[in-house]
Design a protein around this motif. Structure first.
Motif, PDB file in Angstrom:
ATOM      1  N   LYS A 139       0.832  -1.396   0.299  1.00  0.00           N
ATOM      2  CA  LYS A 139       0.377   0.013   0.164  1.00  0.00           C
ATOM      3  C   LYS A 139       1.135   1.124   0.140  1.00  0.00           C
ATOM      4  O   LYS A 139       0.272   2.338   0.515  1.00  0.00           O
ATOM      5  N   ASP A 141       0.824   3.364  -2.039  1.00  0.00           N
ATOM      6  CA  ASP A 141       0.671   4.404  -2.782  1.00  0.00           C
ATOM      7  C   ASP A 141      -0.519   5.367  -1.963  1.00  0.00           C
ATOM      8  O   ASP A 141      -0.526   6.579  -1.843  1.00  0.00           O
ATOM      9  N   ARG A 142      -0.272   4.971  -0.233  1.00  0.00           N
ATOM     10  CA  ARG A 142      -1.086   5.717   0.458  1.00  0.00           C
ATOM     11  C   ARG A 142       0.095   6.595   1.565  1.00  0.00           C
ATOM     12  O   ARG A 142      -0.461   7.969   1.841  1.00  0.00           O
ATOM     13  N   SER A 166       3.178  -1.705  -3.884  1.00  0.00           N
ATOM     14  CA  SER A 166       1.370  -1.300  -4.209  1.00  0.00           C
ATOM     15  C   SER A 166       0.635  -1.693  -5.440  1.00  0.00           C
ATOM     16  O   SER A 166       1.243  -1.799  -6.705  1.00  0.00           O
ATOM     17  N   ALA A 167      -0.162  -2.962  -5.175  1.00  0.00           N
ATOM     18  CA  ALA A 167      -1.373  -3.933  -5.738  1.00  0.00           C
ATOM     19  C   ALA A 167      -1.822  -2.790  -6.415  1.00  0.00           C
ATOM     20  O   ALA A 167      -2.769  -2.928  -7.262  1.00  0.00           O
ATOM     21  N   HIS A 168      -2.382  -1.741  -6.342  1.00  0.00           N
ATOM     22  CA  HIS A 168      -3.406  -0.538  -6.920  1.00  0.00           C
ATOM     23  C   HIS A 168      -2.330  -0.484  -8.065  1.00  0.00           C
ATOM     24  O   HIS A 168      -3.353  -0.008  -8.850  1.00  0.00           O
ATOM     25  N   SER A 191      -0.568 -10.342   8.710  1.00  0.00           N
ATOM     26  CA  SER A 191      -1.788  -9.948   9.192  1.00  0.00           C
ATOM     27  C   SER A 191      -3.484 -10.112   8.494  1.00  0.00           C
ATOM     28  O   SER A 191      -2.725 -10.288   7.040  1.00  0.00           O
ATOM     29  N   SER A 192      -4.454 -10.056   8.491  1.00  0.00           N
ATOM     30  CA  SER A 192      -5.388 -10.096   7.524  1.00  0.00           C
ATOM     31  C   SER A 192      -5.261  -8.606   7.752  1.00  0.00           C
ATOM     32  O   SER A 192      -5.054  -7.487   8.042  1.00  0.00           O
ATOM     33  N   GLY A 193      -6.134  -8.188   5.625  1.00  0.00           N
ATOM     34  CA  GLY A 193      -5.788  -7.112   5.072  1.00  0.00           C
ATOM     35  C   GLY A 193      -5.231  -6.010   5.154  1.00  0.00           C
ATOM     36  O   GLY A 193      -4.972  -5.333   4.176  1.00  0.00           O
ATOM     37  N   VAL A 194      -3.091  -6.727   4.669  1.00  0.00           N
ATOM     38  CA  VAL A 194      -2.375  -5.914   4.412  1.00  0.00           C
ATOM     39  C   VAL A 194      -2.187  -6.168   3.068  1.00  0.00           C
ATOM     40  O   VAL A 194      -1.339  -5.786   2.591  1.00  0.00           O
ATOM     41  N   GLY A 195      -3.083  -6.618   2.536  1.00  0.00           N
ATOM     42  CA  GLY A 195      -3.087  -7.225   0.584  1.00  0.00           C
ATOM     43  C   GLY A 195      -2.383  -8.226   0.005  1.00  0.00           C
ATOM     44  O   GLY A 195      -1.432  -7.857  -0.861  1.00  0.00           O
ATOM     45  N   LYS A 196      -2.110  -8.941   1.036  1.00  0.00           N
ATOM     46  CA  LYS A 196      -1.548 -10.480   0.455  1.00  0.00           C
ATOM     47  C   LYS A 196      -2.365 -11.151  -0.773  1.00  0.00           C
ATOM     48  O   LYS A 196      -1.936 -11.366  -1.873  1.00  0.00           O
ATOM     49  N   SER A 197      -3.672 -11.068  -0.550  1.00  0.00           N
ATOM     50  CA  SER A 197      -4.666 -11.576  -1.457  1.00  0.00           C
ATOM     51  C   SER A 197      -4.593 -10.681  -3.010  1.00  0.00           C
ATOM     52  O   SER A 197      -4.667 -11.514  -3.999  1.00  0.00           O
ATOM     53  N   THR A 198      -4.782  -8.844  -2.730  1.00  0.00           N
ATOM     54  CA  THR A 198      -4.051  -8.496  -3.898  1.00  0.00           C
ATOM     55  C   THR A 198      -3.585  -8.742  -4.643  1.00  0.00           C
ATOM     56  O   THR A 198      -4.029  -7.751  -5.901  1.00  0.00           O
ATOM     57  N   LYS A 212     -10.897  -8.244   0.724  1.00  0.00           N
ATOM     58  CA  LYS A 212     -11.566  -7.873   1.143  1.00  0.00           C
ATOM     59  C   LYS A 212     -13.101  -7.144   0.782  1.00  0.00           C
ATOM     60  O   LYS A 212     -13.806  -7.675   1.771  1.00  0.00           O
ATOM     61  N   GLU A 213     -12.574  -6.300  -0.552  1.00  0.00           N
ATOM     62  CA  GLU A 213     -13.951  -5.829  -1.072  1.00  0.00           C
ATOM     63  C   GLU A 213     -15.121  -6.887  -1.763  1.00  0.00           C
ATOM     64  O   GLU A 213     -15.948  -6.734  -2.137  1.00  0.00           O
TER      65      GLU A 213
HETATM   66  N1  GDP Z   1      -5.036   1.413  -0.825  1.00  0.00           N
HETATM   67  C1  GDP Z   1      -4.250  -0.065  -1.797  1.00  0.00           C
HETATM   68  N2  GDP Z   1      -4.729  -0.988  -1.030  1.00  0.00           N
HETATM   69  C2  GDP Z   1      -4.791  -1.891  -0.579  1.00  0.00           C
HETATM   70  C3  GDP Z   1      -3.427  -1.930  -1.583  1.00  0.00           C
HETATM   71  N3  GDP Z   1      -3.659  -3.871  -2.080  1.00  0.00           N
HETATM   72  C4  GDP Z   1      -4.743  -4.220  -1.024  1.00  0.00           C
HETATM   73  N4  GDP Z   1      -5.479  -2.888  -0.282  1.00  0.00           N
HETATM   74  C5  GDP Z   1      -6.932  -2.560   0.029  1.00  0.00           C
HETATM   75  O1  GDP Z   1      -6.364  -3.745   1.641  1.00  0.00           O
HETATM   76  C6  GDP Z   1      -7.690  -4.249   2.189  1.00  0.00           C
HETATM   77  C7  GDP Z   1      -7.262  -5.565   2.114  1.00  0.00           C
HETATM   78  O2  GDP Z   1      -6.701  -6.285   1.394  1.00  0.00           O
HETATM   79  P1  GDP Z   1      -6.482  -8.082   1.284  1.00  0.00           P
HETATM   80  O3  GDP Z   1      -6.106  -8.161  -0.634  1.00  0.00           O
HETATM   81  O4  GDP Z   1      -8.087  -8.896   1.404  1.00  0.00           O
HETATM   82  O5  GDP Z   1      -5.303  -8.182   2.717  1.00  0.00           O
HETATM   83  P2  GDP Z   1      -5.278  -9.999   2.814  1.00  0.00           P
HETATM   84  O6  GDP Z   1      -6.049 -10.507   3.957  1.00  0.00           O
HETATM   85  O7  GDP Z   1      -3.522  -9.969   3.204  1.00  0.00           O
HETATM   86  O8  GDP Z   1      -5.519 -10.974   1.853  1.00  0.00           O
HETATM   87  C8  GDP Z   1      -8.571  -4.692   0.992  1.00  0.00           C
HETATM   88  O9  GDP Z   1      -9.326  -3.313   0.697  1.00  0.00           O
HETATM   89  C9  GDP Z   1      -7.766  -3.819  -0.690  1.00  0.00           C
HETATM   90  O10 GDP Z   1      -7.664  -3.466  -1.757  1.00  0.00           O
HETATM   91  C10 GDP Z   1      -2.469  -1.480  -2.113  1.00  0.00           C
HETATM   92  O11 GDP Z   1      -1.467  -1.364  -2.246  1.00  0.00           O
HETATM   93  N5  GDP Z   1      -3.099   0.012  -1.797  1.00  0.00           N
END
Ligand code: GDP
Ligand code: MG
Ligand code: ZN
Length: 344
Positions: A139, A141-142, A166-168, A191-198, A212-213
Motif C-alpha cells: 500500500k 500508494d497511501r 502497491s498492488a493498486h 496479518s489480515s488486511g495487509v493486501g496479500k490476496s490483492t 476484503k472488497e
Molecule cells: N491503498 C491500497 N489498498 C490496498 C492495496 N492492496 C490491497 N489493498 C486493500 O486492502 C484491503 C485488504 O486487502 P486483502 O488483499 O484482502 O488483504 P489480505 O487479508 O492480506 O489478503 C482491501 O480493501 C484492498 O483493496 C494497495 O496496494 N493499496
C-alpha cells in the motif's frame, strides 16, 4: 479435472527416492478442517489422514509432498523447509503453516499499523524454517514518503531484502513476482488486511482469491482466504496465500532462528566481558553499552529478551509434554508385559 505436471510443482529425484513404492505422489494445495486438497498427476483429489496418523500427531501442511494410498495420506516426504508455529491456544502442538517453500514474504502494510516487533517474530520463525525471509511493505500508494518507515523496518530486519509495493498502482509488483521464478514456491505471511490476496490476484491477472472488497454473497466460486492455498502463477512459480494469523506463537525452534533474526545483538554480545553475560547488569556488557550509546535501540534488546523467554517457556512445556508421553508409553508397556505374564 485438470492434471498437474509434478515437475512444475517441484517434484524431483530426491523426493521420488523417498516415496514408498506403490503410493501416488502429490502436493498438498490446501488444508481444510481435517481434509486436504492434493494435486497429483491425475488431477486434484480430496484426501485426509488415516486415524492412526492423526493419533500420532502427524502434521501435514500446505506445500507438503505426500504419498497417497487408497485415497488417504500415507506418508509425508522429507521437507526442504517448514514454517512451523505453536498452534494457537494453550496447547503445545506444532502446526505447519507452509512446507517446502523457498522464500517467505513477511507482508505488512505501510501506515500506522506497521509493527516492527511483529516482523521480528516472523523473522525468528522463518530463519528457523529453512526458507529465506523477505519483507514486503504494501500500500505504498497511501504514503507520500514511505522511506522513514522502510528505514525503521530495515533496522529490525538485518540482511533481509525489503520490498515496497502497491498492488493498486503496480509499483514493485513485477520485481517482487520475479522473486518467485519457475520451480520455486513462496508463501505470503502477515496479518489480515495487509493486501496479500490483492497482490496474488494481481500476479494471477484474475480475482482468484477473495479480498476484503470482493467478498460477498456471489463469491461462492472464489477461495476466500480462510485457509492456506497453493496457487500456480502464470509463467511458473508457486505461491501460498494464507489467512491472517491472529498470533504467531513461536514453536520449539532452538536458537538458530533467534540468532539470525537478532544478528546485530549477537554480534555485540560477542564483545561482552563475560562469556555467559546475560546482558542484564554485568560490567563490561557490550550490549548494554550499545543501548547506552544509542547504537542499539532499547526496544530491540527488550524484544530479543522477550522472544528468548518465550522460546525457553515453549521448550520447557514441550519437554514436559514429551516426558508425559514417554511415561504413558512406559505404563502401557508395563501393563502389556503384566498381562502377558498372567496369560502364560
Ligand atoms: N491503498 C491500497 N489498498 C490496498 C492495496 N492492496 C490491497 N489493498 C486493500 O486492502 C484491503 C485488504 O486487502 P486483502 O488483499 O484482502 O488483504 P489480505 O487479508 O492480506 O489478503 C482491501 O480493501 C484492498 O483493496 C494497495 O496496494 N493499496
Ligand atoms: Mg487474503
Ligand atoms: Zn552482555
Amino acid at each position: 479435472m485438470p492434471e498437474f505436471d509434478l515437475d512444475a510443482l517441484g517434484w524431483n529425484d530426491e523426493l521420488a527416492e523417498n516415496l514408498t513404492p506403490g503410493l501416488v505422489p502429490g502436493r498438498v494445495a490446501a488444508a481444510h478442517r481435517g481434509a486436504f486438497d492434493v494435486w497429483t498427476a491425475d488431477g486434484a483429489v480430496r484426501s485426509r489422514l488415516p486415524g492412526r496418523a492423526l493419533h500420532d500427531g502427524l502434521d501435514v501442511g500446505v506445500g507438503d509432498w505426500v504419498g497417497l494410498g487408497d485415497g488417504l495420506i500415507r506418508m509425508v516426504l522429507p521437507r526442504r523447509s517448514a514454517i512451523v508455529r505453536n498452534a494457537a491456544g494453550l496447547t503445545t502442538t506444532a502446526q505447519t503453516l507452509a512446507a517446502n517453500v523457498d522464500v517467505a514474504f513477511v507482508v505488512s502494510s505501510l501506515g500506522p499499523d506497521l509493527e516492527p516487533r511483529r516482523i521480528e517474530r516472523y523473522l525468528v520463525t522463518i530463519w528457523e524454517s529453512g526458507a529465506n525471509p523477505e519483507i514486503v511493505l504494501t500500500k505504498a500508494d497511501r504514503l507520500d514518503d514511505p522511506w522513514p518507515l522502510v528505514a525503521e523496518v530495515e533496522s529490525v530486519a538485518i540482511g533481509v531484502p525489503v520490498h515496497v509495493v502497491s498492488a493498486h498502482t503496480g509499483r514493485g509488483c513485477d520485481a517482487l513476482r520475479a522473486r518467485v521464478p519457475a520451480g520455486t514456491t513462496a508463501v505470503l505471511l502477515g496479518s489480515s488486511g495487509v493486501g496479500k490476496s490483492t497482490l496474488v490476484n494481481r500476479w494471477l491477472g484474475d480475482e482468484v482469491m477473495a479480498t476484503k472488497e470482493t467478498r460477498s454473497d456471489d463469491d461462492e466460486g472464489r477461495h476466500t482466504t480462510t485457509h492456506r492455498q497453493l496457487l500456480t502463477l502464470p509463467g511458473g512459480g508457486l505461491v501460498i496465500d494464507t489467512p491472517g494469523l491472529r498470533e504467531l506463537q513461536l514453536w520449539d525452534v532452538g536458537s538458530a532462528g533467534l540468532e539470525a533474526a537478532f544478528a546485530d545483538v549477537e554480534e555485540l554480545a560477542a564483545d561482552c566481558r563475560f562469556g555467559d553475560c546475560t546482558h542484564e547488569h554485568e560490567p563490561g556488557c557490550a550490549v548494554l553499552g550499545a543501548v547506552e550509546s544509542g547504537e542499539l535501540a532499547h526496544e530491540r534488546l527488550h524484544s530479543w529478551r522477550k522472544l528468548q523467554r518465550e522460546l525457553h517457556a515453549i521448550a520447557m512445556r514441550h519437554d514436559a509434554l514429551l516426558r508425559k508421553q514417554e511415561l504413558r508409553k512406559w505404563k502401557l508397556r508395563a501393563r502389556e508385559a503384566h498381562t502377558r505374564t498372567r496369560l502364560r
